[in-house]
Design a protein around this motif. Sequence first.
Motif, PDB file in Angstrom:
ATOM      1  N   ALA A 119      51.039  31.331  -2.328  1.00 36.20           N
ATOM      2  CA  ALA A 119      52.238  30.880  -2.142  1.00 36.20           C
ATOM      3  C   ALA A 119      52.786  30.249  -3.564  1.00 36.20           C
ATOM      4  O   ALA A 119      52.123  30.463  -4.611  1.00 36.20           O
ATOM      5  N   GLU A 120      53.834  29.270  -3.667  1.00 32.28           N
ATOM      6  CA  GLU A 120      54.427  28.730  -4.692  1.00 32.28           C
ATOM      7  C   GLU A 120      53.610  27.782  -5.470  1.00 32.28           C
ATOM      8  O   GLU A 120      53.151  26.931  -4.787  1.00 32.28           O
ATOM      9  N   ASP A 121      53.468  27.532  -6.516  1.00 30.38           N
ATOM     10  CA  ASP A 121      53.015  26.831  -7.449  1.00 30.38           C
ATOM     11  C   ASP A 121      53.928  26.371  -8.539  1.00 30.38           C
ATOM     12  O   ASP A 121      54.472  27.045  -9.117  1.00 30.38           O
ATOM     13  N   GLN A 122      54.085  24.889  -8.618  1.00 25.01           N
ATOM     14  CA  GLN A 122      55.312  24.618  -9.594  1.00 25.01           C
ATOM     15  C   GLN A 122      55.101  23.027  -9.925  1.00 25.01           C
ATOM     16  O   GLN A 122      54.608  22.299  -9.462  1.00 25.01           O
ATOM     17  N   GLY A 123      56.207  22.946 -11.091  1.00 24.85           N
ATOM     18  CA  GLY A 123      56.209  21.544 -11.420  1.00 24.85           C
ATOM     19  C   GLY A 123      55.026  20.862 -12.236  1.00 24.85           C
ATOM     20  O   GLY A 123      54.628  19.612 -11.823  1.00 24.85           O
ATOM     21  N   PRO A 124      54.162  21.845 -13.132  1.00 28.36           N
ATOM     22  CA  PRO A 124      52.947  21.164 -13.781  1.00 28.36           C
ATOM     23  C   PRO A 124      53.235  19.921 -14.565  1.00 28.36           C
ATOM     24  O   PRO A 124      54.206  19.694 -15.204  1.00 28.36           O
ATOM     25  N   VAL A 125      52.444  18.944 -14.691  1.00 30.19           N
ATOM     26  CA  VAL A 125      52.460  17.543 -15.271  1.00 30.19           C
ATOM     27  C   VAL A 125      51.100  17.388 -15.869  1.00 30.19           C
ATOM     28  O   VAL A 125      50.102  17.224 -14.978  1.00 30.19           O
ATOM     29  N   PHE A 126      50.734  17.202 -16.966  1.00 32.72           N
ATOM     30  CA  PHE A 126      49.592  16.817 -17.445  1.00 32.72           C
ATOM     31  C   PHE A 126      49.273  15.721 -17.350  1.00 32.72           C
ATOM     32  O   PHE A 126      50.045  14.646 -17.431  1.00 32.72           O
ATOM     33  N   SER A 127      47.824  15.210 -17.125  1.00 23.56           N
ATOM     34  CA  SER A 127      47.264  13.876 -17.113  1.00 23.56           C
ATOM     35  C   SER A 127      47.232  13.103 -18.636  1.00 23.56           C
ATOM     36  O   SER A 127      47.376  14.063 -19.347  1.00 23.56           O
ATOM     37  N   PRO A 128      47.221  12.053 -18.655  1.00 21.11           N
ATOM     38  CA  PRO A 128      47.310  11.531 -19.988  1.00 21.11           C
ATOM     39  C   PRO A 128      46.445  11.849 -20.956  1.00 21.11           C
ATOM     40  O   PRO A 128      46.273  11.860 -22.112  1.00 21.11           O
ATOM     41  N   ASP A 129      44.978  12.330 -20.438  1.00 17.21           N
ATOM     42  CA  ASP A 129      43.910  12.834 -21.185  1.00 17.21           C
ATOM     43  C   ASP A 129      43.844  13.965 -21.223  1.00 17.21           C
ATOM     44  O   ASP A 129      43.141  14.498 -21.800  1.00 17.21           O
ATOM     45  N   GLY A 130      44.763  14.974 -20.642  1.00 11.24           N
ATOM     46  CA  GLY A 130      44.845  16.306 -20.728  1.00 11.24           C
ATOM     47  C   GLY A 130      43.943  16.830 -20.051  1.00 11.24           C
ATOM     48  O   GLY A 130      43.826  18.220 -20.066  1.00 11.24           O
ATOM     49  N   ARG A 131      42.910  16.288 -19.312  1.00  7.88           N
ATOM     50  CA  ARG A 131      41.933  17.126 -18.363  1.00  7.88           C
ATOM     51  C   ARG A 131      42.418  17.719 -17.209  1.00  7.88           C
ATOM     52  O   ARG A 131      41.754  18.516 -16.466  1.00  7.88           O
ATOM     53  N   PHE A 132      43.590  17.172 -16.807  1.00  8.00           N
ATOM     54  CA  PHE A 132      44.112  17.760 -15.383  1.00  8.00           C
ATOM     55  C   PHE A 132      45.610  18.134 -15.491  1.00  8.00           C
ATOM     56  O   PHE A 132      46.359  17.491 -16.266  1.00  8.00           O
ATOM     57  N   VAL A 133      46.152  18.878 -14.566  1.00  9.30           N
ATOM     58  CA  VAL A 133      47.414  19.106 -14.324  1.00  9.30           C
ATOM     59  C   VAL A 133      47.901  18.773 -12.822  1.00  9.30           C
ATOM     60  O   VAL A 133      47.193  19.489 -11.969  1.00  9.30           O
TER      61      VAL A 133
END
Length: 303
Positions: free
Chosen positions: A274-288
Amino acid sequence: MRPTLLPLAALCLAASAAAEAARRPMTVDDLWAIQRVGTPALAPDGQTIAYTVTTYDLEENRGNADIWTLPAAGGTPRRLTTSKASDGAPDWSPDGRRIAFVSKRDGDAAAQLYVLSLDGGEAERVTDMPTGVSSPKWLPDGKRIAFVAHVVAGAESPEATKKALEAREKAKVKARVTESRLYRFWDRWLTDDEYPHLFVVDLETKAVVDLLPGSKRYFSLQDGAGDFDVSPDGRTIVFAANSTEPPYRTLNTDLFAVGTAGGEVRNLTADNPAEDQGPVFSPDGRFVAYGRERKADGWPDYA
């Protein structure tokens, strides 16, 4: 007491009658007179907001958007652009001293990327893309900007795409033939082999790098813009795009990752049908962080 109340009552009745007389149905002229405020963009220090205000001219049958700023704590708005062309999609530089935006100004064949210094002066055009630019985002180094532009499959450089568009315009045959289920979206044809790609432009040299050469993945069909985020270290972009193949019996948006210098493109959410959208990185870049839909058991496999 009674003599003093009568004049007050008469005044209230008169005011009510005047208000009733002033009431009228809303007209289309009233609707077009309303200024539209666009999506706000917060400065890196959190002190100022950039946004667009669109006004409409019925005589010229067109709208015009300009960029404004406003203190986040409230205050007097400041108008940054006054061009007759619409300016949109403002994005702050990492140091908060410049704003990137898109506009189609005099001499532009399509909307281009501009950069405006808040210290004053005219906006500088930094791209010359034949199909137009959308969704600018600064890279953390403040020297490069990522954006989305469409290319023609098989003619993906800006120069080759421009020639392909010119040849299409001159062609006498305008009929469209396709085996694809995905051939039109509202009033826009999808049969011209145009696909959105992510690009990065170097502000000093104006050199443009295509991060998705050969890609035939659609982004948002609604506006063609990009749904992506840049990692805090500036090395990676995660973006949302359709992952299914022509003739597109089904559609499925996944998240993909690619380096800001190009290279391998990885599907990060291939496990979800199904749909995956709206990615935003965490401040440390380890997660989305992102939005995810799920299909219920037994859900039919068609879009």
